[in-house]
Design an enzyme around this catalytic site. Structure first.
Site, PDB file in Angstrom:
ATOM      1  CD  GLU A 170      -2.843  -0.324  -0.345  1.00 60.12           C
ATOM      2  OE1 GLU A 170      -3.203  -1.256  -1.075  1.00 60.12           O
ATOM      3  OE2 GLU A 170      -2.933   0.860  -0.699  1.00 60.12           O
TER       4      GLU A 170
HETATM    5  C1  LIG Z   1       2.561  -9.569  -0.181  1.00 59.39           C
HETATM    6  C2  LIG Z   1       2.367  -8.413  -1.089  1.00 59.39           C
HETATM    7  C3  LIG Z   1       1.099  -8.055  -1.476  1.00 59.39           C
HETATM    8  C4  LIG Z   1       0.902  -6.996  -2.370  1.00 59.39           C
HETATM    9  N1  LIG Z   1      -0.355  -6.706  -2.829  1.00 59.39           N
HETATM   10  C5  LIG Z   1      -0.498  -5.850  -3.874  1.00 59.39           C
HETATM   11  C6  LIG Z   1      -1.748  -5.706  -4.536  1.00 59.39           C
HETATM   12  O1  LIG Z   1      -2.755  -6.290  -4.143  1.00 59.39           O
HETATM   13  N2  LIG Z   1      -1.820  -4.911  -5.625  1.00 59.39           N
HETATM   14  C7  LIG Z   1      -0.733  -4.230  -6.097  1.00 59.39           C
HETATM   15  O2  LIG Z   1      -0.855  -3.545  -7.100  1.00 59.39           O
HETATM   16  N3  LIG Z   1       0.468  -4.322  -5.477  1.00 59.39           N
HETATM   17  C8  LIG Z   1       0.612  -5.118  -4.378  1.00 59.39           C
HETATM   18  N4  LIG Z   1       1.828  -5.251  -3.768  1.00 59.39           N
HETATM   19  C9  LIG Z   1       2.931  -4.447  -4.228  1.00 59.39           C
HETATM   20  C10 LIG Z   1       3.357  -3.399  -3.208  1.00 59.39           C
HETATM   21  O3  LIG Z   1       2.406  -2.386  -3.107  1.00 59.39           O
HETATM   22  C11 LIG Z   1       4.755  -2.902  -3.616  1.00 59.39           C
HETATM   23  O4  LIG Z   1       5.651  -3.963  -3.332  1.00 59.39           O
HETATM   24  C12 LIG Z   1       5.166  -1.646  -2.909  1.00 59.39           C
HETATM   25  O5  LIG Z   1       4.345  -0.574  -3.292  1.00 59.39           O
HETATM   26  C13 LIG Z   1       6.625  -1.266  -3.192  1.00 59.39           C
HETATM   27  O6  LIG Z   1       6.953  -1.416  -4.541  1.00 59.39           O
HETATM   28  P1  LIG Z   1       8.235  -2.295  -4.933  1.00 59.39           P
HETATM   29  O7  LIG Z   1       8.143  -3.582  -4.242  1.00 59.39           O
HETATM   30  O8  LIG Z   1       8.364  -2.301  -6.399  1.00 59.39           O
HETATM   31  O9  LIG Z   1       9.464  -1.517  -4.294  1.00 59.39           O
HETATM   32  P2  LIG Z   1      10.242  -0.276  -4.944  1.00 59.39           P
HETATM   33  O10 LIG Z   1       9.273   0.720  -5.468  1.00 59.39           O
HETATM   34  O11 LIG Z   1      11.291  -0.792  -5.852  1.00 59.39           O
HETATM   35  O12 LIG Z   1      10.936   0.344  -3.655  1.00 59.39           O
HETATM   36  C14 LIG Z   1      12.101  -0.209  -3.047  1.00 59.39           C
HETATM   37  C15 LIG Z   1      12.578   0.733  -1.948  1.00 59.39           C
HETATM   38  O13 LIG Z   1      12.897   2.021  -2.495  1.00 59.39           O
HETATM   39  C16 LIG Z   1      12.138   3.042  -1.884  1.00 59.39           C
HETATM   40  N5  LIG Z   1      11.738   4.015  -2.907  1.00 59.39           N
HETATM   41  C17 LIG Z   1      11.140   3.762  -4.094  1.00 59.39           C
HETATM   42  N6  LIG Z   1      10.912   4.916  -4.742  1.00 59.39           N
HETATM   43  C18 LIG Z   1      11.367   5.904  -3.975  1.00 59.39           C
HETATM   44  C19 LIG Z   1      11.400   7.328  -4.089  1.00 59.39           C
HETATM   45  N7  LIG Z   1      10.898   7.967  -5.150  1.00 59.39           N
HETATM   46  N8  LIG Z   1      11.945   8.040  -3.082  1.00 59.39           N
HETATM   47  C20 LIG Z   1      12.443   7.409  -2.003  1.00 59.39           C
HETATM   48  N9  LIG Z   1      12.436   6.075  -1.820  1.00 59.39           N
HETATM   49  C21 LIG Z   1      11.897   5.335  -2.793  1.00 59.39           C
HETATM   50  C22 LIG Z   1      10.921   2.345  -1.274  1.00 59.39           C
HETATM   51  O14 LIG Z   1      10.412   3.053  -0.158  1.00 59.39           O
HETATM   52  C23 LIG Z   1      11.517   0.992  -0.875  1.00 59.39           C
HETATM   53  O15 LIG Z   1      12.136   1.092   0.377  1.00 59.39           O
HETATM   54  C24 LIG Z   1       2.025  -6.265  -2.833  1.00 59.39           C
HETATM   55  C25 LIG Z   1       3.304  -6.618  -2.403  1.00 59.39           C
HETATM   56  C26 LIG Z   1       3.492  -7.677  -1.566  1.00 59.39           C
HETATM   57  C27 LIG Z   1       4.889  -8.060  -1.179  1.00 59.39           C
END
Ligand SMILES: Cc1cc2nc3c(=O)[nH]c(=O)nc-3n(C[C@H](O)[C@H](O)[C@H](O)COP(=O)(O)OP(=O)(O)OC[C@H]3O[C@@H](n4cnc5c(N)ncnc54)[C@H](O)[C@@H]3O)c2cc1C
Length: 578
Positions: free
Chosen positions: A437
């Site tokens: 989220e």
């Molecule tokens: C169990 C599970 C259930 C999920 N359910 C859903 C779902 O139902 N629907 C859906 O669409 N998604 C879902 N997700 C996805 C989830 O919302 C994302 O994993 C999350 O938003 C982070 O994206 P990412 O994993 O690509 O991490 P990234 O975006 O790659 O981020 C990695 C790190 O970098 C930091 N970061 C990224 N961008 C920036 C920035 N601009 N400035 C500073 N820091 C930054 C983040 O805070 C994080 O610490 C789910 C994920 C999991 C693991």
């Protein structure tokens, strides 16, 4: 074995003493029928469901997990029947619009019910919260025909929902997502692309699953302004609104995760799947935020529910487990050792969990009151306040929830690390709430950038004035005033400095959010101490308030120093030197 009981006495205190809901709701005509008896009955029934139906499946669901077979997903034994009870009881449509089968109940009440459902079984309730969030989004942005078709089965829980945003290369940065939507001759769209991490994307709990999918139209501008939102049901509704033809999407696999094993998280492949535009073209991300804001508070409640569940286990164990002697001499001479409860360090852990959980509960309900006022009274202040508080609710409640889960695990010593007692499951299940989220880092940047600096600190200023005007016990007044002044001072300094340094907000965002969270909890604890009754329950509240002010509020001193410090080292370190 995990055991759970709904914290009904605390709920009643918050509803009737702190927020005085009968007065609070007095000027909201839609809530005219919600008298004390009805409220108590709803809370009691919700508690029975959480404790008696959801909680008994929590550990078995974790151990069994979900199974994927050729695109079909089987949830753990008992989940289908339990979800059926959640649905049949009307719990999913609780705050939904009665015109479409919802119950029209206050969000404030929804907050405490959701907390119980999360405590009872976070994997199982995830299927529910996404269903409710999707319904809220449809209600806010869909056409009348779409509302009439989708809302009744979603509020009834015969259909569930999923939210499909994330792609392998696009998580926090949804602006770079690639899933495409091509117009069909009949006005629908053909959606093609792969989404990952989709909670409840496929499962066997309901007769249909409604996906809300973000995709790009052929003429879409680049970036987040070129994203549209589509409704793509697993089974396309027939002329009678019943599940008909199977849509062209399927689960490619499910994730093997650290926790929430009973929740199926799918890779979803959309192969020209039929979707229907929801809202305006290219406005999909803004529309999706209706759902995401709902889910952010709900995920905050997941953290809160975990803290409560962890607290109940730790207290039980600290009463039963005997080790060592009390520092003031044996507390129980008839036994070879005293209960853990006799030790000040164990009490420190228990009181920390309690202060953060009960403070968090008051905070979540505060957000609920603002959402209700914003929705039913068109109160712009309340609306702005709920927007300011949402990122704090998501991040602070989940960070503190995880802290509480780990503290409870510590109370168990080595028995907290092994499976038998279940506290290690709470730690594993809660960790995700800090990530999905929108990660807590993203929440912190939303708070500082969009919610505080963008309006020049006006909404926060309004909140601080309200905090200053609240009567509190004399013994806490000066420390509360200091804490409010501190938050105001730090906010002013950030406002002054942020123009000179584009990296400043990101460098301090997480500490700033924590500073705001601890200050809000201080206000709520002081307010709770002021209205607490003159009985054993009230004494415990006042003592816990003292503990919060003595032991937890001082964290703001370090946070202030950290936010106001010179931040240049963060970006000065070259990327190669990491
Ligand atoms: C169990 C599970 C259930 C999920 N359910 C859903 C779902 O139902 N629907 C859906 O669409 N998604 C879902 N997700 C996805 C989830 O919302 C994302 O994993 C999350 O938003 C982070 O994206 P990412 O994993 O690509 O991490 P990234 O975006 O790659 O981020 C990695 C790190 O970098 C930091 N970061 C990224 N961008 C920036 C920035 N601009 N400035 C500073 N820091 C930054 C983040 O805070 C994080 O610490 C789910 C994920 C999991 C693991």
């Amino acid at each position: 074995m995990l055991q759970y009981q709904s914290p009904e006495q605390d709920f009643a205190f918050l509803l009737f003493n702190l927020f005085d809901v009968e007065t609070e709701w007095g000027d909201i005509p839609a809530f005219a029928d919600f008298g004390e008896d009805l409220i108590r009955a709803v809370v009691q029934e919700g508690g029975k469901l959480a404790a008696g139906v959801l909680a008994p499946l929590n550990q078995s669901g974790d151990q069994q997990g979900c199974r994927w077979e050729a695109g079909e997903v089987r949830t753990p034994d008992g989940f289908k029947a339990a979800f059926g009870q959640l649905a049949e009881g009307g719990w999913l449509g609780l705050s939904g619009n009665p015109a479409y089968g919802g119950q029209g109940m206050p969000k404030l009440l929804g907050c405490l019910l959701e907390e119980m459902f999360w405590s009872g079984n976070s994997s199982l309730y995830l299927y529910g919260t996404l269903t409710v969030g999707a319904a809220i989004c449809i209600e806010a942005h869909a056409s009348e025909a779409q509302k009439a078709l989708y809302l009744p089965p979603l509020y009834a829980g015969t259909w569930a929902a999923a939210m499909a945003l994330t792609e392998a290369h696009a998580g926090s940065d949804l602006g770079i997502m690639r899933t495409r939507a091509e117009p069909n001759a009949d006005g629908s769209y053909a959606i093609t692309g792969t989404k990952i991490f989709i909670t409840s994307g496929e499962h066997d709990l309901t007769e249909n699953i409604v996906h809300l999918v973000l995709a790009r139209l052929p003429d879409a501008p680049a970036g987040s302004r070129g994203i549209s939102l589509f409704i793509a049901p697993k089974f396309l509704p027939d002329a009678d609104g019943r599940p008909g033809l199977r849509n062209a999407f399927a689960s490619g696999s499910i994730e093997h995760k650290m926790g929430i094993h009973g929740s199926a998280t799918s890779v979803m492949n959309y192969d020209g799947a039929t979707g229907f535009l929801l809202g305006e073209p290219h406005q999909g991300l803004a529309a999706m935020f209706t759902m995401m804001n709902y889910e952010r508070l709900s995920v905050g409640l997941q953290g809160l529910g975990a803290g409560e569940l962890a607290y109940q286990q730790a207290v039980r164990y600290a009463r039963e487990r005997r080790q060592g002697r009390s520092a003031t001499g044996p507390a129980d001479r008839s036994a070879e050792a005293d209960p853990l409860m006799a030790h000040a360090d164990v009490r420190r852990m228990l009181l920390t969990i309690r202060a953060l959980t009960e403070g968090g509960r008051a905070f979540a309900m505060l957000v609920g009151t603002q959402l209700d006022r914003g929705r039913y009274l068109d109160d712009a202040h309340a609306q702005a306040l709920s927007e300011l508080l949402t990122p704090i609710a998501k991040a602070f409640l989940t960070d503190r929830g995880f802290e509480c889960a780990v503290l409870a695990q510590q109370v168990f010593g080595g028995h907290g690390f092994v499976r038998e007692w279940g506290v290690e499951q709470i730690v594993r299940d809660t960790r995700i709430a800090q990530i999905y989220e929108g990660t807590n880092g993203i929440q912190a940047m939303d708070l500082i950038g969009r919610k505080v600096l963008r309006d020049g600190g006006r909404t926060l200023g309004y909140l601080l004035e309200r905090m200053r005007a609240t009567p509190v016990p004399a013994a806490l007044q000066d420390r509360l005033d200091d804490a409010i002044d501190r938050l105001e001072r730090v906010t002013g300094a950030l406002r002054d400095r942020s123009g000179d340094d584009p990296d400043l907000a990101g460098a301090v965002a997480t500490d700033y959010l924590d500073l705001a969270g601890y200050t809000l909890y201080a206000w709520l604890w002081a307010w709770m101490a002021h209205v607490a009754p003159a009985d054993a329950f009230g004494d415990a509240k006042r003592q816990c308030a003292d503990f919060y002010f003595s032991r937890l509020l001082p964290r703001t001193l370090a946070l202030e120093a950290s936010v106001l410090a010179d931040q240049r080292s963060i970006m000065a370190v070259t990327a190669d030197s990491f």
